[in-house]
Design a protein around this motif. Structure first.
Motif, PDB file in Angstrom:
ATOM      1  N   GLY A  62      61.181  35.856 -24.913  1.00 11.14           N
ATOM      2  CA  GLY A  62      59.882  35.767 -24.271  1.00 11.14           C
ATOM      3  C   GLY A  62      59.144  34.468 -24.495  1.00 11.14           C
ATOM      4  O   GLY A  62      58.087  34.241 -23.893  1.00 11.14           O
ATOM      5  N   THR A  63      59.660  33.596 -25.350  1.00  9.62           N
ATOM      6  CA  THR A  63      59.054  32.284 -25.546  1.00  9.62           C
ATOM      7  C   THR A  63      59.189  31.460 -24.273  1.00  9.62           C
ATOM      8  O   THR A  63      60.255  31.416 -23.664  1.00  9.62           O
ATOM      9  CB  THR A  63      59.727  31.545 -26.710  1.00  9.62           C
ATOM     10  OG1 THR A  63      59.563  32.310 -27.907  1.00  9.62           O
ATOM     11  CG2 THR A  63      59.136  30.158 -26.912  1.00  9.62           C
ATOM     12  N   ALA A  64      58.107  30.801 -23.887  1.00  9.77           N
ATOM     13  CA  ALA A  64      58.138  29.934 -22.715  1.00  9.77           C
ATOM     14  C   ALA A  64      58.542  28.524 -23.114  1.00  9.77           C
ATOM     15  O   ALA A  64      58.163  28.036 -24.186  1.00  9.77           O
ATOM     16  CB  ALA A  64      56.777  29.902 -22.034  1.00  9.77           C
ATOM     17  N   VAL A  65      59.316  27.869 -22.257  1.00  8.73           N
ATOM     18  CA  VAL A  65      59.671  26.458 -22.420  1.00  8.73           C
ATOM     19  C   VAL A  65      59.026  25.695 -21.273  1.00  8.73           C
ATOM     20  O   VAL A  65      59.197  26.058 -20.103  1.00  8.73           O
ATOM     21  CB  VAL A  65      61.191  26.240 -22.412  1.00  8.73           C
ATOM     22  CG1 VAL A  65      61.522  24.757 -22.569  1.00  8.73           C
ATOM     23  CG2 VAL A  65      61.855  27.059 -23.505  1.00  8.73           C
ATOM     24  N   VAL A  66      58.266  24.644 -21.608  1.00 10.16           N
ATOM     25  CA  VAL A  66      57.507  23.884 -20.621  1.00 10.16           C
ATOM     26  C   VAL A  66      57.829  22.406 -20.777  1.00 10.16           C
ATOM     27  O   VAL A  66      57.909  21.894 -21.905  1.00 10.16           O
ATOM     28  CB  VAL A  66      55.989  24.106 -20.805  1.00 10.16           C
ATOM     29  CG1 VAL A  66      55.194  23.263 -19.805  1.00 10.16           C
ATOM     30  CG2 VAL A  66      55.644  25.580 -20.641  1.00 10.16           C
ATOM     31  N   GLY A 108      56.940  13.280 -21.220  1.00 13.15           N
ATOM     32  CA  GLY A 108      58.312  13.498 -21.657  1.00 13.15           C
ATOM     33  C   GLY A 108      58.446  14.557 -22.726  1.00 13.15           C
ATOM     34  O   GLY A 108      59.525  14.743 -23.294  1.00 13.15           O
ATOM     35  N   ARG A 109      57.356  15.301 -22.990  1.00 15.32           N
ATOM     36  CA  ARG A 109      57.409  16.314 -24.040  1.00 15.32           C
ATOM     37  C   ARG A 109      58.039  17.614 -23.529  1.00 15.32           C
ATOM     38  O   ARG A 109      57.834  18.011 -22.386  1.00 15.32           O
ATOM     39  CB  ARG A 109      56.013  16.641 -24.568  1.00 15.32           C
ATOM     40  CG  ARG A 109      55.309  15.489 -25.256  1.00 15.32           C
ATOM     41  CD  ARG A 109      54.124  15.985 -26.085  1.00 15.32           C
ATOM     42  NE  ARG A 109      53.153  16.753 -25.287  1.00 15.32           N
ATOM     43  CZ  ARG A 109      52.165  17.467 -25.829  1.00 15.32           C
ATOM     44  NH1 ARG A 109      52.040  17.530 -27.150  1.00 15.32           N
ATOM     45  NH2 ARG A 109      51.308  18.116 -25.045  1.00 15.32           N
ATOM     46  N   VAL A 110      58.772  18.270 -24.428  1.00 23.23           N
ATOM     47  CA  VAL A 110      59.238  19.635 -24.212  1.00 23.23           C
ATOM     48  C   VAL A 110      58.461  20.519 -25.178  1.00 23.23           C
ATOM     49  O   VAL A 110      58.438  20.264 -26.392  1.00 23.23           O
ATOM     50  CB  VAL A 110      60.755  19.765 -24.444  1.00 23.23           C
ATOM     51  CG1 VAL A 110      61.203  21.210 -24.228  1.00 23.23           C
ATOM     52  CG2 VAL A 110      61.521  18.828 -23.517  1.00 23.23           C
ATOM     53  N   LEU A 111      57.817  21.535 -24.625  1.00 21.60           N
ATOM     54  CA  LEU A 111      56.942  22.408 -25.401  1.00 21.60           C
ATOM     55  C   LEU A 111      57.470  23.834 -25.380  1.00 21.60           C
ATOM     56  O   LEU A 111      58.139  24.250 -24.426  1.00 21.60           O
ATOM     57  CB  LEU A 111      55.526  22.402 -24.820  1.00 21.60           C
ATOM     58  CG  LEU A 111      54.885  21.053 -24.517  1.00 21.60           C
ATOM     59  CD1 LEU A 111      53.570  21.255 -23.767  1.00 21.60           C
ATOM     60  CD2 LEU A 111      54.659  20.274 -25.805  1.00 21.60           C
ATOM     61  N   THR A 112      57.141  24.604 -26.406  1.00 21.77           N
ATOM     62  CA  THR A 112      57.315  26.050 -26.364  1.00 21.77           C
ATOM     63  C   THR A 112      55.939  26.697 -26.518  1.00 21.77           C
ATOM     64  O   THR A 112      55.041  26.141 -27.159  1.00 21.77           O
ATOM     65  CB  THR A 112      58.256  26.566 -27.459  1.00 21.77           C
ATOM     66  OG1 THR A 112      57.758  26.175 -28.746  1.00 21.77           O
ATOM     67  CG2 THR A 112      59.664  26.021 -27.262  1.00 21.77           C
ATOM     68  N   ILE A 113      55.794  27.853 -25.891  1.00 20.27           N
ATOM     69  CA  ILE A 113      54.548  28.609 -25.983  1.00 20.27           C
ATOM     70  C   ILE A 113      54.893  30.047 -26.340  1.00 20.27           C
ATOM     71  O   ILE A 113      55.683  30.706 -25.643  1.00 20.27           O
ATOM     72  CB  ILE A 113      53.769  28.573 -24.650  1.00 20.27           C
ATOM     73  CG1 ILE A 113      53.470  27.129 -24.240  1.00 20.27           C
ATOM     74  CG2 ILE A 113      52.475  29.378 -24.770  1.00 20.27           C
ATOM     75  CD1 ILE A 113      52.807  27.007 -22.886  1.00 20.27           C
ATOM     76  N   ARG A 114      54.303  30.508 -27.433  1.00 18.79           N
ATOM     77  CA  ARG A 114      54.510  31.891 -27.858  1.00 18.79           C
ATOM     78  C   ARG A 114      53.240  32.384 -28.538  1.00 18.79           C
ATOM     79  O   ARG A 114      52.714  31.709 -29.432  1.00 18.79           O
ATOM     80  CB  ARG A 114      55.709  32.008 -28.789  1.00 18.79           C
ATOM     81  CG  ARG A 114      56.029  33.456 -29.149  1.00 18.79           C
ATOM     82  CD  ARG A 114      57.370  33.586 -29.845  1.00 18.79           C
ATOM     83  NE  ARG A 114      57.660  34.969 -30.176  1.00 18.79           N
ATOM     84  CZ  ARG A 114      58.198  35.852 -29.332  1.00 18.79           C
ATOM     85  NH1 ARG A 114      58.496  35.457 -28.106  1.00 18.79           N
ATOM     86  NH2 ARG A 114      58.431  37.092 -29.699  1.00 18.79           N
ATOM     87  N   ASP A 115      52.790  33.544 -28.116  1.00 17.61           N
ATOM     88  CA  ASP A 115      51.597  34.159 -28.702  1.00 17.61           C
ATOM     89  C   ASP A 115      50.413  33.197 -28.711  1.00 17.61           C
ATOM     90  O   ASP A 115      49.652  33.134 -29.680  1.00 17.61           O
ATOM     91  CB  ASP A 115      51.890  34.645 -30.127  1.00 17.61           C
ATOM     92  CG  ASP A 115      52.991  35.705 -30.162  1.00 17.61           C
ATOM     93  OD1 ASP A 115      53.076  36.486 -29.207  1.00 17.61           O
ATOM     94  OD2 ASP A 115      53.753  35.727 -31.147  1.00 17.61           O
TER      95      ASP A 115
END
Length: 367
Positions: free
Chosen positions: A72-76, A82-89
């Motif tokens: 369920g973690t999002a990858v953006v 040039g950043r790769v991010l994750t979004i969780r909670d």
């Protein structure tokens, strides 16, 4: 360009430099529609409209790609940083940067797709504009850290505009990628070029063995700048595409078909080309991300500053309806979250918008 369909002319609508309508395409691949229907924007709907219920991230810099891990973690991805991010909670974490990305105009770090075997291989796939080309690269995400970047398909034309960039895995576990013609319109019809195409490759970057030409990654051609890819419940691929001066398009994508650019824009014309299912005025769309949920396609619009919902009935797309017109500015990407809501990114810091203090942000929308 195209003549207006008779029904649209009957409505008394006048095209400006950016015009369009909504129509239906033929059921058979490769044909030209003999029946065109139109649907004007309908902001008042008899059924329950979608509703923004949350914001999961604010203060982002042109979020472009969006996908979800199995947990369920999002990858953006952010186009310009040039950043790769994750979004969780509600927590946004930078997991790495793609140093090869060269942002300029519409180029930079674009789409992301999570491997269908992520639980076993931890792989992410990214679409990146470098100083030399657009390319598809593969990396890993282990313990919150991005791994080494490995190119798997290079040589896609790059430019200041029309770089395509959307990635999506199909139900066949093959990777589909959209490319643009970078403003050099002849590339869309050139089978020697990967520009202005939808590509279909294996996770190793090889042409899918049952492609129209098994030695080529090209799946379809004749595209100006596809920005959205989505598979419906039956496994049918759909694509949203920027038009030029008149019509933006929603297309049903079938292997080997030619979608007509630059000879045609919108519906009507020769049986050599496949018509779009729906067309819009470019002022109402400039379509980007596309997602499918419960019989409906959801399409984010940049210049149109709205979210479109289009019903899928068999092999046809019908009844376009628009929501949130002008409320959140430019909308870039839409994805279905694991809880059944939609995540929609704004794109107000891309040089063409009017950013609010919280932009760019990711909205959670109850469909």
């Amino acid at each position: 360009m195209r003549r207006l369909p008779p029904l649209l002319l009957g409505l008394g609508l006048t095209l400006t430099a950016c015009g369009g309508s909504a129509g239906d395409a033929p059921a058979s691949p490769g044909g030209s529609s003999s029946e065109v229907t139109t649907a004007a924007p309908q902001t008042l709907n008899p059924d329950r409209p979608p509703k923004v219920v949350d914001e999961v991230a604010t203060g982002l810099e042109v979020p472009w790609g969006l996908d979800f891990l199995p947990d369920g973690t999002a990858v953006v991805t952010e186009r310009d940083s040039g950043r790769v991010l994750t979004i969780r909670d509600g927590s946004v974490t930078e997991v790495g940067r793609i140093d090869e990305a060269v942002p300029e105009g519409e180029a930079g770090l674009l789409g992301v797709a999570v491997s269908p075997d992520f639980a076993d291989d931890s792989r992410l796939f990214l679409y990146v504009t470098t100083g030399e080309d657009n390319r598809i690269v593969r990396t890993t995400l282990d313990d919150g850290v991005l791994g080494a970047v490995e190119p798997i398909l290079t040589g896609i034309p790059n430019g200041f505009i029309h770089d395509g960039g959307r990635l999506a895995f199909g139900p066949d576990d093959l990777l589909y990628a959209s490319t643009g013609e970078i403003g050099e319109v002849q590339l869309a019809q050139d089978r020697r070029s990967l520009g202005g195409k939808i590509l279909r490759i294996t996770p190793d970057g090889d042409p899918a063995p049952d492609n129209p030409d098994p030695e080529s990654p090209i799946f379809t051609l004749g595209h100006r700048n596809v920005q959205g890819l989505a598979f419906d419940g039956g496994g049918q691929l759909w694509a949203s595409e920027f038009g030029s001066q008149e019509f933006d398009e929603l297309n049903r994508i079938d292997a080997g078909n030619n979608y007509g650019w630059p000879q045609f824009e919108g519906s009507g014309g020769s049986g050599q080309f496949t018509d779009p299912q729906v067309v819009w005025r470019t002022s109402e769309a400039s379509p980007s991300g596309l997602a499918f949920l419960d019989g409906e396609l959801w399409m984010a619009s940049l210049r149109g500053q709205r979210l479109w919902r289009v019903s899928v009935k068999g092999d046809r797309a019908v009844r376009p309806r628009d929501f949130f017109v002008g409320e959140y500015g430019r909308l870039r990407t839409v994805a279905v979250a694991p809880d059944g809501n939609l995540w929609v990114t704004t794109s107000n810091r891309d040089g063409r918008g009017d950013p609010a203090d919280a932009d760019d942000r990711i909205l959670v929308i109850r469909p």
